[in-house]
Design a protein around this motif. Structure first.
Motif, PDB file in Angstrom:
ATOM      1  N   ARG A   1       0.823  -1.207   0.000  1.00 38.80           N
ATOM      2  CA  ARG A   1       0.000   0.000   0.000  1.00 38.80           C
ATOM      3  C   ARG A   1       0.859   1.262   0.000  1.00 38.80           C
ATOM      4  N   TRP A   2       1.997   1.203   0.686  1.00 46.18           N
ATOM      5  CA  TRP A   2       2.895   2.354   0.718  1.00 46.18           C
ATOM      6  C   TRP A   2       3.375   2.665  -0.697  1.00 46.18           C
ATOM      7  N   VAL A   3       3.763   1.631  -1.419  1.00 41.84           N
ATOM      8  CA  VAL A   3       4.280   1.821  -2.773  1.00 41.84           C
ATOM      9  C   VAL A   3       3.197   2.406  -3.679  1.00 41.84           C
ATOM     10  N   VAL A   4       1.981   1.852  -3.591  1.00 48.48           N
ATOM     11  CA  VAL A   4       0.893   2.341  -4.436  1.00 48.48           C
ATOM     12  C   VAL A   4       0.579   3.794  -4.113  1.00 48.48           C
ATOM     13  N   MET A   5       0.541   4.139  -2.828  1.00 50.03           N
ATOM     14  CA  MET A   5       0.233   5.515  -2.439  1.00 50.03           C
ATOM     15  C   MET A   5       1.349   6.468  -2.867  1.00 50.03           C
ATOM     16  N   LEU A   6       2.592   6.036  -2.760  1.00 53.05           N
ATOM     17  CA  LEU A   6       3.711   6.848  -3.238  1.00 53.05           C
ATOM     18  C   LEU A   6       3.526   7.188  -4.715  1.00 53.05           C
ATOM     19  N   LEU A   7       3.107   6.206  -5.508  1.00 51.20           N
ATOM     20  CA  LEU A   7       2.936   6.418  -6.940  1.00 51.20           C
ATOM     21  C   LEU A   7       1.690   7.256  -7.240  1.00 51.20           C
TER      22      LEU A   7
ATOM     23  N   ILE B   1       4.940   9.494   8.026  1.00 48.03           N
ATOM     24  CA  ILE B   1       4.870   9.594   9.481  1.00 48.03           C
ATOM     25  C   ILE B   1       5.082   8.213  10.081  1.00 48.03           C
ATOM     26  N   ASN B   2       6.021   8.118  10.983  1.00 48.44           N
ATOM     27  CA  ASN B   2       6.318   6.865  11.674  1.00 48.44           C
ATOM     28  C   ASN B   2       5.068   6.389  12.411  1.00 48.44           C
ATOM     29  N   TRP B   3       4.668   5.153  12.179  1.00 47.70           N
ATOM     30  CA  TRP B   3       3.455   4.627  12.804  1.00 47.70           C
ATOM     31  C   TRP B   3       3.611   4.428  14.304  1.00 47.70           C
ATOM     32  N   ARG B   4       4.830   4.588  14.823  1.00 47.75           N
ATOM     33  CA  ARG B   4       5.048   4.452  16.264  1.00 47.75           C
ATOM     34  C   ARG B   4       4.811   5.761  17.025  1.00 47.75           C
ATOM     35  N   LEU B   5       4.700   6.882  16.317  1.00 49.00           N
ATOM     36  CA  LEU B   5       4.558   8.168  16.983  1.00 49.00           C
ATOM     37  C   LEU B   5       3.203   8.295  17.674  1.00 49.00           C
ATOM     38  N   VAL B   6       3.218   8.954  18.826  1.00 44.74           N
ATOM     39  CA  VAL B   6       1.974   9.200  19.561  1.00 44.74           C
ATOM     40  C   VAL B   6       1.255  10.380  18.915  1.00 44.74           C
ATOM     41  N   PRO B   7      -0.028  10.577  19.211  1.00 48.25           N
ATOM     42  CA  PRO B   7      -0.791  11.656  18.560  1.00 48.25           C
ATOM     43  C   PRO B   7      -0.139  13.026  18.646  1.00 48.25           C
ATOM     44  N   GLU B   8       0.426  13.392  19.782  1.00 51.60           N
ATOM     45  CA  GLU B   8       1.034  14.714  19.916  1.00 51.60           C
ATOM     46  C   GLU B   8       2.181  14.887  18.926  1.00 51.60           C
TER      47      GLU B   8
ATOM     48  N   VAL C   1      -3.590   9.589   5.582  1.00 56.42           N
ATOM     49  CA  VAL C   1      -4.071   8.218   5.405  1.00 56.42           C
ATOM     50  C   VAL C   1      -3.299   7.339   6.367  1.00 56.42           C
ATOM     51  N   LEU C   2      -3.994   6.555   7.190  1.00 51.54           N
ATOM     52  CA  LEU C   2      -3.328   5.759   8.218  1.00 51.54           C
ATOM     53  C   LEU C   2      -3.950   4.371   8.324  1.00 51.54           C
ATOM     54  N   ASP C   3      -3.107   3.407   8.721  1.00 51.17           N
ATOM     55  CA  ASP C   3      -3.607   2.043   8.862  1.00 51.17           C
ATOM     56  C   ASP C   3      -3.450   1.522  10.289  1.00 51.17           C
ATOM     57  N   ASP C   4      -3.537   2.429  11.276  1.00 55.04           N
ATOM     58  CA  ASP C   4      -3.522   2.012  12.677  1.00 55.04           C
ATOM     59  C   ASP C   4      -4.667   1.025  12.935  1.00 55.04           C
ATOM     60  N   PRO C   5      -4.452   0.020  13.797  1.00 56.50           N
ATOM     61  CA  PRO C   5      -5.538  -0.911  14.126  1.00 56.50           C
ATOM     62  C   PRO C   5      -6.771  -0.193  14.688  1.00 56.50           C
ATOM     63  N   LYS C   6      -6.531   0.887  15.462  1.00 59.29           N
ATOM     64  CA  LYS C   6      -7.616   1.701  16.004  1.00 59.29           C
ATOM     65  C   LYS C   6      -7.370   3.156  15.616  1.00 59.29           C
TER      66      LYS C   6
ATOM     67  N   ALA D   1      -7.026   3.680   6.274  1.00 57.51           N
ATOM     68  CA  ALA D   1      -6.653   2.996   5.035  1.00 57.51           C
ATOM     69  C   ALA D   1      -7.642   1.897   4.670  1.00 57.51           C
ATOM     70  N   ALA D   2      -8.190   1.205   5.687  1.00 53.64           N
ATOM     71  CA  ALA D   2      -9.120   0.110   5.407  1.00 53.64           C
ATOM     72  C   ALA D   2     -10.317   0.598   4.611  1.00 53.64           C
ATOM     73  N   ASP D   3     -10.764   1.827   4.899  1.00 55.71           N
ATOM     74  CA  ASP D   3     -11.899   2.388   4.161  1.00 55.71           C
ATOM     75  C   ASP D   3     -11.446   3.023   2.846  1.00 55.71           C
ATOM     76  N   PHE D   4     -10.351   3.750   2.904  1.00 55.91           N
ATOM     77  CA  PHE D   4      -9.893   4.489   1.733  1.00 55.91           C
ATOM     78  C   PHE D   4      -9.560   3.565   0.578  1.00 55.91           C
ATOM     79  N   PHE D   5      -8.880   2.458   0.850  1.00 61.63           N
ATOM     80  CA  PHE D   5      -8.453   1.570  -0.228  1.00 61.63           C
ATOM     81  C   PHE D   5      -9.615   0.774  -0.833  1.00 61.63           C
ATOM     82  N   GLU D   6     -10.729   0.697  -0.120  1.00 60.85           N
ATOM     83  CA  GLU D   6     -11.895  -0.001  -0.653  1.00 60.85           C
ATOM     84  C   GLU D   6     -12.836   0.942  -1.393  1.00 60.85           C
TER      85      GLU D   6
END
Length: 214
Positions: A59-65, A77-84, A99-104, A123-128
């Motif tokens: 998905r990262w590759v497709v979005m980059l393109l 954005i690193n997926w490990r970063l906290v909201p702040e 666009v994010l693919d966090d579990p929650k 991402a789950a909604d956007f890609f569908e």
């Protein structure tokens, strides 16, 4: 061009493999066109900053393109970063969409004030989602420019546009870019490249770009 060239020259050859999922060059180009249309319908155009908070997947590759086809700007954005931390990067870079693919995803979205909630897309909604209008054949002139954040050792990190083009007024930069380009071998269409670096940094997209250029 990069993607469109391979989609024309070897459309049924494997372009990206992610676990059990595989995309040919034809499929990759079609999917990038579809997502570019979705982004355009969200108001994204040339020069707009699109933030991606995704795992290292196809998905990262497709979005980059897709971002590249719109000549927009990429912010990883690193997926490990906290909201702040994520909110600071979005605001500093002037991001228009996330666009994010966090579990929650709602947990991160609750802490984001730099964007309206309607501009935070799981991402789950956007890609569908299907575009309202048929996706046109878009041609990317080059891979999207990318914003990289400094380490912040003397204060808060700063977003800096990654310079990938030679600058006639900056010979030191040109030598550095030439050295970096020489660090990658030239691949053949039969080679398989393992993208081992994080895509939210400059390294992962650079590996993708190097593999596509051959």
């Amino acid at each position: 061009t990069l993607l469109e060239h391979w989609a024309r020259v070897q459309p049924e050859a494997v372009a990206v493999t992610d676990g059990s999922a595989t995309l040919t060059w034809r499929e990759l180009n079609a999917e990038a066109n579809r997502l570019a249309q979705l982004l355009a319908e969200c108001g994204i155009g040339a020069g707009d900053v699109v933030a991606l908070r995704l795992q290292n997947t196809a998905r990262w590759v497709v979005m980059l393109l897709a971002v590249s086809k719109l000549q927009a700007v990429l912010l990883g954005i690193n997926w490990r970063l906290v909201p702040e931390e994520a909110n600071f990067m979005l605001e500093n870079a002037g991001a228009k969409l996330l666009v994010l693919d966090d579990p929650k995803p709602q947990l991160l979205a609750a802490g984001i004030t730099a964007l309206p909630q309607s501009s935070i897309l799981p991402a789950a909604d956007f890609f569908e989602r299907q575009p309202t209008h048929t996706a046109p054949e878009r041609v990317m002139p080059e891979l999207a420019q990318q914003i990289i954040f400094t380490s912040g050792t003397t204060g808060r990190p700063k977003g800096v546009m990654l310079q990938q083009r030679p600058d006639p007024a900056n010979p030191r930069l040109n030598r550095y870019l030439a050295d970096m380009a020489g660090a990658y071998r030239h691949y053949t269409p039969e080679d398989v490249v393992l993208v081992s670096m994080p895509m939210h940094h400059g390294s992962g997209p650079s590996q993708v770009k190097s593999a596509m250029k051959g």
